[in-house]
Scaffold this motif. Structure first.
Motif, mmCIF file in Angstrom:
data_model
loop_
_atom_site.group_PDB
_atom_site.id
_atom_site.type_symbol
_atom_site.label_atom_id
_atom_site.label_comp_id
_atom_site.label_asym_id
_atom_site.label_seq_id
_atom_site.Cartn_x
_atom_site.Cartn_y
_atom_site.Cartn_z
ATOM 1 N N GLY A 197 16.514 6.281 -35.982
ATOM 2 C CA GLY A 197 15.920 6.637 -34.704
ATOM 3 C C GLY A 197 16.104 5.565 -33.661
ATOM 4 O O GLY A 197 17.186 4.991 -33.480
ATOM 5 N N ALA A 198 15.013 5.245 -32.965
ATOM 6 C CA ALA A 198 15.065 4.275 -31.876
ATOM 7 C C ALA A 198 15.428 2.886 -32.373
ATOM 8 O O ALA A 198 16.135 2.125 -31.687
ATOM 9 C CB ALA A 198 13.725 4.243 -31.151
ATOM 10 N N ASP A 199 14.969 2.536 -33.581
ATOM 11 C CA ASP A 199 15.298 1.212 -34.122
ATOM 12 C C ASP A 199 16.807 1.088 -34.358
ATOM 13 O O ASP A 199 17.394 0.018 -34.138
ATOM 14 C CB ASP A 199 14.554 0.986 -35.437
ATOM 15 N N ARG A 200 17.402 2.166 -34.765
ATOM 16 C CA ARG A 200 18.841 2.108 -35.002
ATOM 17 C C ARG A 200 19.603 1.995 -33.680
ATOM 18 O O ARG A 200 20.574 1.238 -33.576
ATOM 19 C CB ARG A 200 19.306 3.346 -35.775
ATOM 20 N N VAL A 201 19.163 2.734 -32.690
ATOM 21 C CA VAL A 201 19.786 2.634 -31.368
ATOM 22 C C VAL A 201 19.672 1.204 -30.860
ATOM 23 O O VAL A 201 20.618 0.634 -30.296
ATOM 24 C CB VAL A 201 19.133 3.622 -30.382
ATOM 25 N N ARG A 202 18.499 0.582 -31.060
ATOM 26 C CA ARG A 202 18.279 -0.783 -30.599
ATOM 27 C C ARG A 202 19.234 -1.749 -31.318
ATOM 28 O O ARG A 202 19.804 -2.660 -30.702
ATOM 29 C CB ARG A 202 16.821 -1.172 -30.845
ATOM 30 N N GLU A 203 19.447 -1.561 -32.634
ATOM 31 C CA GLU A 203 20.348 -2.431 -33.373
ATOM 32 C C GLU A 203 21.788 -2.250 -32.912
ATOM 33 O O GLU A 203 22.525 -3.241 -32.744
ATOM 34 C CB GLU A 203 20.231 -2.154 -34.879
ATOM 35 N N LEU A 204 22.200 -1.002 -32.683
ATOM 36 C CA LEU A 204 23.562 -0.766 -32.183
ATOM 37 C C LEU A 204 23.733 -1.386 -30.797
ATOM 38 O O LEU A 204 24.802 -1.934 -30.476
ATOM 39 C CB LEU A 204 23.866 0.720 -32.153
ATOM 40 N N ALA A 205 22.700 -1.299 -29.972
ATOM 41 C CA ALA A 205 22.771 -1.904 -28.644
ATOM 42 C C ALA A 205 22.926 -3.420 -28.754
ATOM 43 O O ALA A 205 23.683 -4.043 -27.990
ATOM 44 C CB ALA A 205 21.517 -1.553 -27.838
ATOM 45 N N ARG A 206 22.194 -4.024 -29.670
ATOM 46 C CA ARG A 206 22.347 -5.467 -29.884
ATOM 47 C C ARG A 206 23.759 -5.814 -30.303
ATOM 48 O O ARG A 206 24.354 -6.801 -29.843
ATOM 49 C CB ARG A 206 21.365 -5.939 -30.966
ATOM 50 N N MET A 207 24.350 -4.995 -31.181
ATOM 51 C CA MET A 207 25.706 -5.254 -31.641
ATOM 52 C C MET A 207 26.728 -5.091 -30.517
ATOM 53 O O MET A 207 27.757 -5.771 -30.481
ATOM 54 C CB MET A 207 26.044 -4.314 -32.801
ATOM 55 N N LEU A 208 26.425 -4.169 -29.589
ATOM 56 C CA LEU A 208 27.360 -3.921 -28.484
ATOM 57 C C LEU A 208 27.317 -5.020 -27.438
ATOM 58 O O LEU A 208 28.353 -5.466 -26.935
ATOM 59 C CB LEU A 208 27.044 -2.574 -27.826
ATOM 60 N N SER A 209 26.102 -5.469 -27.069
ATOM 61 C CA SER A 209 26.000 -6.386 -25.943
ATOM 62 C C SER A 209 25.177 -7.632 -26.207
ATOM 63 O O SER A 209 25.114 -8.522 -25.361
ATOM 64 C CB SER A 209 25.374 -5.646 -24.746
ATOM 65 N N GLY A 210 24.520 -7.676 -27.355
ATOM 66 C CA GLY A 210 23.633 -8.788 -27.630
ATOM 67 C C GLY A 210 22.280 -8.629 -26.980
ATOM 68 O O GLY A 210 21.428 -9.511 -27.091
ATOM 69 N N GLN A 211 22.049 -7.500 -26.293
ATOM 70 C CA GLN A 211 20.779 -7.256 -25.585
ATOM 71 C C GLN A 211 20.265 -5.880 -26.004
ATOM 72 O O GLN A 211 20.621 -4.865 -25.415
ATOM 73 C CB GLN A 211 20.989 -7.311 -24.074
ATOM 74 N N GLU A 212 19.426 -5.900 -27.056
ATOM 75 C CA GLU A 212 18.966 -4.622 -27.595
ATOM 76 C C GLU A 212 18.091 -3.835 -26.621
ATOM 77 O O GLU A 212 17.922 -2.621 -26.776
ATOM 78 C CB GLU A 212 18.220 -4.832 -28.920
ATOM 79 N N SER B 61 18.720 -3.654 -23.374
ATOM 80 C CA SER B 61 19.516 -3.241 -22.213
ATOM 81 C C SER B 61 19.641 -1.729 -22.182
ATOM 82 O O SER B 61 20.044 -1.106 -23.176
ATOM 83 C CB SER B 61 20.906 -3.887 -22.276
ATOM 84 N N ALA B 62 19.272 -1.130 -21.041
ATOM 85 C CA ALA B 62 19.339 0.322 -20.925
ATOM 86 C C ALA B 62 20.775 0.808 -21.072
ATOM 87 O O ALA B 62 21.047 1.828 -21.735
ATOM 88 C CB ALA B 62 18.758 0.764 -19.581
ATOM 89 N N ALA B 63 21.725 0.080 -20.465
ATOM 90 C CA ALA B 63 23.120 0.491 -20.550
ATOM 91 C C ALA B 63 23.614 0.418 -21.984
ATOM 92 O O ALA B 63 24.321 1.316 -22.466
ATOM 93 C CB ALA B 63 23.979 -0.398 -19.644
ATOM 94 N N ALA B 64 23.243 -0.657 -22.681
ATOM 95 C CA ALA B 64 23.682 -0.823 -24.069
ATOM 96 C C ALA B 64 23.075 0.260 -24.959
ATOM 97 O O ALA B 64 23.751 0.812 -25.840
ATOM 98 C CB ALA B 64 23.298 -2.206 -24.586
ATOM 99 N N ARG B 65 21.820 0.584 -24.713
ATOM 100 C CA ARG B 65 21.180 1.612 -25.531
ATOM 101 C C ARG B 65 21.786 2.976 -25.246
ATOM 102 O O ARG B 65 21.930 3.807 -26.152
ATOM 103 C CB ARG B 65 19.672 1.615 -25.275
#
Length: 573
Positions: A538-553, A555-559
């Motif tokens: 869910g949201a935790d997974r989206v947050r982890e993927l966002a961290r992997m993409l930009s280092g900023q979990e 970040s609205a754009a990363a999420r």
């Protein structure tokens, strides 16, 4: 299939529990959080080398426990039974490996202590591990040949096994033939010495125990006069002189005592009993006296017989000096020497038998080699086509894998072929060996493409372990290529359990199970850390993927990008 792993005091991990399911499982986390320790723990369970320095700072030992599902009748099940392991009620098998900070590691299987090699044997049937080191090994012609042989199918594997068995037997024969040939002079010399020794024993013809009997006889003959004097004196003392006047002897006195006691014995039972005892003494004296008389009559001083005995003893002594401490040992040596001489004399016949068998094996090896070459050539074309198709999907448009089969300078233990894989990285580029012309990222994708081809191509009869583990398989790739790597891993996971340690969100988005390794520094120290492993969704997974993409979990754009990746991968939750 791996079901779960528990790690204690390994590296930065104090206590972590990893549950693994079917399909694709990815392990992600910050650099240094302990992702590698998860694979290190798995390596220990699979019989890998134990490193005491990996034990968590300040702890006495590290422990890794794993649970695997076992299919009854499988190779894993049979090997576990051979080791005496007990399966749980649900049919699963527990593996345990402990590593002491100062000392040795220990392995347990199903509650039983086992050698580390048992876990290594099981690993061959449980898991295929791919990491950076495995990518380097893919450059090896031997690994390339092994991949092709695996792809060629079960019939090819059976032929290869038969070839290797015949090759091993022929190699043993060649060693024996060489030994028989090079040691021919030594064997001839040994045989000649044995013949001389046996001829000497045969000439003397010793009898069992003869040397001891002759020694006793020589002793008797050499002291005949002393023996006669002693026996005569003893005889006279017992039975008296022949006339019985000068010395009636002990027997006469005993007889007088017997008569006196017998006369009075009618009046006293005690004297009657003593009379009976004295009578027995008289009988014994009479017997000894008779034997001494016979001894004196037979005893003769015979110098000629003594000479014969000494000559015979001298002949026997010559034998015992060379072949044993006594005659019995000489006879035992002669028996063994005869058997050894038969072996040595049969060396020529043995060489003929070995040469004939060598010819049979050579002919059979030639037939097997032809069959192996034919199947390898057919499998090479199919494997190259399958891997090239996979590479096209891995953002290597125009790339082709070529599998070249050439004649070896001489047949070897794996056949008469040299297998080499060449990579054409893009259209118009020359084909270059994987060992020279492929980058790390290209090797990662080639390795993945080969595994997918082995596991999914209908032409392949390859037997693969049920679990694949990839460590940084996506190294050196990104963008569209990373998406395709994830897609191929997900495809591989349709038929097998796949565990991947990755730093790319494009790969992680395809996972059925997403595990995150997190790290926090303890309040009272700056060096010892605690790590945890948790599944995210869910949201935790989206947050982890966002961290992997930009280092900023956060970040609205990363999420938003992370959510798009999940949607595109078909794994949106």
């Amino acid at each position: 299939m791996l079901e779960e792993i528990r790690i204690e005091n390994l590296g930065v991990i104090a206590d972590a529990h990893v549950s693994l399911g079917r399909g694709l499982t990815v392990v992600t986390g910050e650099t240094g959080a302990g992702k590698t320790m998860v694979l290190t723990g798995l390596g220990l369970l699979l019989g890998g080398k134990a490193d005491p320095s990996a034990v968590r700072t300040g702890e006495v030992r590290a422990a890794v426990e794993g649970r695997i599902a076992v299919t009854p009748g499988s190779a894993v099940h049979e090997r576990a039974q051979e080791a005496g392991a007990d399966l749980d009620d649900d049919g699963s098998l527990v593996l345990l490996r402990t590593v002491a900070a100062e000392g040795r590691s220990r392995a347990h299987l199903g509650g039983r202590s086992v050698p580390q090699s048992v876990l290594t044997d099981l690993a061959e049937h449980l898991v295929t591990v791919h990491g950076q080191a495995d990518q380097a090994r893919l450059r090896s012609p031997a690994r390339q040949r092994a991949a092709l042989d695996s792809f060629a199918g079960t019939e090819h594997q059976a032929t290869l096994a038969a070839y290797r068995a015949d090759w091993s037997e022929r190699s043993r024969l060649e060693q024996e033939i060489e030994e028989l040939t090079t040691r021919a002079q030594d064997r001839a010399r040994e045989a000649e010495l044995l013949r001389l020794g046996l001829a000497e024993v045969e000439r003397v013809e010793p009898q069992p125990g003869e040397d001891h009997e002759l020694a006793a006889e020589a002793e008797r003959l050499g002291h005949a006069e002393d023996l006669r004097a002693a026996a005569g004196l003893a005889h006279d003392a017992l039975v008296g002189d022949p006339d019985g006047v000068a010395d009636p002897g002990a027997a006469s006195g005993v007889d007088r005592a017997r008569r006196a006691l017998e006369q009075a014995g009618s009046h006293d039972a005690a004297l009657a009993a003593l009379a009976a005892r004295v009578a027995d003494l008289g009988y014994q004296l009479a017997d000894v006296g008779a034997e001494l008389a016979a001894y004196l009559q037979d005893l003769e001083a015979d110098p000629r017989r003594l000479e014969v005995v000494e000559q015979r003893r001298a002949a026997l002594t010559q034998l015992t000096r060379s072949y044993g401490e006594d005659v019995d040992q000489v006879l035992a040596w002669a028996e063994q020497a005869g058997l050894r001489l038969l072996q040595l004399d049969g060396g020529g016949e043995r060489l003929e038998v070995l040469a004939a068998r060598h010819g049979e094996l050579s002919a059979r090896l030639a037939e097997h080699a032809v069959a192996l070459t034919d199947r390898r050539r057919r499998a090479a074309a199919t494997l190259a086509q399958a891997v090239s198709a996979e590479l096209a999907g891995l953002a290597m448009a125009g790339a082709q894998l070529q599998v070249v089969i050439e004649d070896a300078p001489a047949p070897g233990p794996w056949g008469a072929d040299v297998v080499e894989m060449l990579l054409v990285p893009h259209a118009g580029a020359p084909a270059r060996p994987l060992g020279k012309g492929a980058s790390g990222g290209e090797l990662s994708r080639v390795m993945l493409a080969i595994e997918v081809a082995l596991a999914t191509a209908p032409e392949s009869g390859a037997h693969r372990p049920p679990t694949f583990v990839f460590d940084e398989v996506d190294a050196g790739v990104g963008g569209k290529a990373a998406v395709e790597v994830g897609r191929r891993l997900a495809r591989l996971a349709q038929a097998s359990q796949v565990v991947v340690v990755t730093h790319l969100a494009q790969v992680a988005a395809f996972a059925d199970t997403h595990l995150v390794v997190t790290k926090s520094t303890a309040a009272d120290t700056d060096t010892v850390t605690d790590s945890d492993v948790r599944a995210v969704s869910g949201a935790d997974r989206v947050r982890e993927l966002a961290r992997m993409l930009s280092g900023q979990e956060e970040s609205a754009a990363a999420r938003t990008h992370a959510a798009e990746l999940l949607e595109l991968s078909g794994m949106g939750r």
